[in-house]
Design an enzyme around this catalytic site. Structure first.
Site, PDB file in Angstrom:
ATOM      1  N   ASP B  11       0.854  -1.192   0.000  1.00 49.66           N
ATOM      2  CA  ASP B  11       0.000   0.000   0.000  1.00 49.66           C
ATOM      3  C   ASP B  11       0.885   1.236   0.000  1.00 49.66           C
ATOM      4  OD1 ASP B  11      -2.177  -1.611   0.087  1.00 49.66           O
ATOM      5  OD2 ASP B  11      -2.694  -1.213   2.172  1.00 49.66           O
ATOM      6  N   ASP B 130     -14.068  -6.099  -5.260  1.00 39.63           N
ATOM      7  CA  ASP B 130     -14.221  -6.264  -3.812  1.00 39.63           C
ATOM      8  C   ASP B 130     -15.604  -6.844  -3.569  1.00 39.63           C
ATOM      9  OD1 ASP B 130     -11.773  -5.057  -3.545  1.00 39.63           O
ATOM     10  OD2 ASP B 130     -12.553  -3.103  -2.938  1.00 39.63           O
TER      11      ASP B 130
END
Lengths: 210, 262
Positions: B11, B130
């Site tokens: 990330d 997702d």
């Protein structure tokens, strides 16, 4: 100097960086100019490529590369094809959008065909390459070494002796092909870690030593 | 044989890797290039960078670190996070990313997937999905087929779409790969959602990268074998130094999975 053929179809930065790491001086070349200029300036050419076969051929034609590449190989000058750059060397491809099957460079006899239904396409990831014969490209690379592939079509040469390596994906397909000082690979050596760098270095040395 | 891939995910925010990453005997560092090179050397098959920067200036910063990563990496890498138009995709590919991952923007305008695939080729267009498991309908038979809903905006907003239908649709639009995250499993370290992964892997003919829930090496094995994923993405089990990529590969190889050993 190695010329990397730039016809607007791929991520050329990684190819240039790979060749630089392999110890070569390399630059992009977008138009062949006169054949003798090309031969004077470049010891070898690299033909990379991602994307659609038909569009790639259209762009090569527009930039004057079709005849230049044929003449280059006919003169037995060194050329390394990568990914679509392997497929473009053949006669024609099944990868069509209209009715017409796109014609390739016709340098190696054979066709480009799609993987059988039932397989995940694109083949994406690391697969093993088994050399089909002794060749300077494979020096120091053990049989079964992994290289990074991304493709939905593969080449089917008419002449078995044009296959330089094979790989298993559903069936055994030709993952490298060539003849004389022409060699081309379906995988991306510039994305294949240490093994890929070794292959590029082998190509550079082959160019230098003839 | 095509190897199953192990993909560490980093990330990034404002050009720095967030959530600490610890390599054995190496100092913690937030530099994307340094970490990327270490994972490359450790035998990672690919890397995924998820850029969670929120600011508008982030676009330029992102191109800077993507260029720097491309300069040093010898394996492919994907960049995702907030990519909403063809121009942004073009910039990232020119900066050296091998693939881009689309999520919210693809749900909001599915034609973006088609336009991007037509322009740049399916091989570099990943769609991130997702998905969250829907509660069973009241009165549903036990063992009824579960369903999953697509979420956007980092898992905060329901799209109202069935995850399997969306997966088939993005395949038809030209996506080259699906990065599938189980919102239920993500962050639990209790294992991937094997049922979801298998359902999506069987629904499409493009590769599926499973994400969310890896807590130990056997979770990776399970999602590649029982979940039928083509690749397993993981973050914390590698970043916190619990396991190396080499250990993960050795575990997978011992279970009979084809892997590229470092």
């Amino acid at each position: 100097m190695i010329g990397v053929v730039d016809y607007g179809m791929s991520n050329l930065g990684s190819v240039l960086r790979g060749l630089a790491r392999a110890g070569a001086q390399a630059e992009l070349v977008d138009r062949p100019g006169r054949g003798e200029d090309l031969e004077r300036r470049y010891a070898a050419l690299v033909l990379p490529g991602d994307g659609a076969f038909g569009e790639a051929m259209a762009r090569l034609a527009e930039q004057g590369w079709v005849e230049a590449l044929r003449a280059w190989v006919a003169a037995d000058r060194p050329l390394l094809g990568i990914c679509l750059g392997l497929q473009l060397l053949f006669d024609a491809s099944e990868e069509r959008f209209g009715r017409e099957e796109p014609r390739g460079l016709g340098i190696l006899p054979g066709r480009v065909v799609r993987f059988a239904p039932g397989l995940k396409v694109p083949q994406m990831g690391w697969n093993q390459v088994e050399p089909a014969r002794l060749h300077p490209l494979w020096e120091g690379i053990p049989p079964g070494e992994f290289f990074y592939f991304v493709h939905s079509y593969y080449v089917r040469p008419d002449r078995a002796e044009d296959a330089l390596a094979r790989t298993e994906y559903g069936e055994r397909f030709t993952s490298a092909a060539g003849r004389g000082r022409l060699a081309a690979v379906q995988f991306h050596p510039e994305k294949s870690g240490a093994a890929g760098l070794r292959l590029l270095a082998n190509f550079v040395r082959w160019v230098e030593t003839g | 044989m095509l190897a199953k891939r192990v993909i560490p995910c980093l990330d990034v925010r404002d050009g720095r890797v967030v959530k600490g990453v610890h390599f054995v005997n190496l100092r913690d560092a937030g530099d994307p290039v340094e970490l990327a090179v270490r994972y490359d050397q450790a035998g990672a098959d690919e890397l995924v960078f998820l850029d969670i920067s929120a600011s508008h200036e982030a676009r330029a910063t992102r191109l800077d670190w993507v260029r720097a990563v491309a300069q040093h990496l010898t394996i492919p890498f994907t960049v995702g996070g907030g990519i909403s138009d063809v121009e942004a995709i073009r910039e990232l590919l020119l900066a050296g990313a091998d693939k881009v991952s689309l999520n919210t923007a693809a749900v909001q305008d599915p034609s973006l997937v088609r336009r991007a695939a037509e322009r740049f080729g399916s091989q570099c267009i990943v769609v991130a999905i997702d998905a969250r498991r829907l509660a069973a309908e009241p009165g549903a038979a036990p063992g009824a087929v579960p369903r999953w809903e697509v979420f956007t905006h980092g898992g905060r907003r329901p799209a109202g779409w069935d995850a399997l239908e969306w997966a088939r649709r993005v395949e038809a639009l030209g996506a080259g790969e699906i990065l599938l995250t189980s919102m239920d499993a993500d962050g639990t370290q209790a294992g991937y959602d094997l049922e979801l992964t298998r359902a999506v892997a069987q629904a499409v003919r493009i590769p599926v990268i499973a994400s969310g829930g890896a807590g130990n090496l056997d979770h990776l094995r399970a999602v590649l074998q029982e979940g039928e994923a083509d690749a397993a993405l993981a973050a914390s089990i590698f970043h916190d130094g619990r396991h190396t990529v080499a250990e993960a590969k050795a575990h997978l190889a011992a279970a009979g999975l084809p892997v590229r050993l470092p």
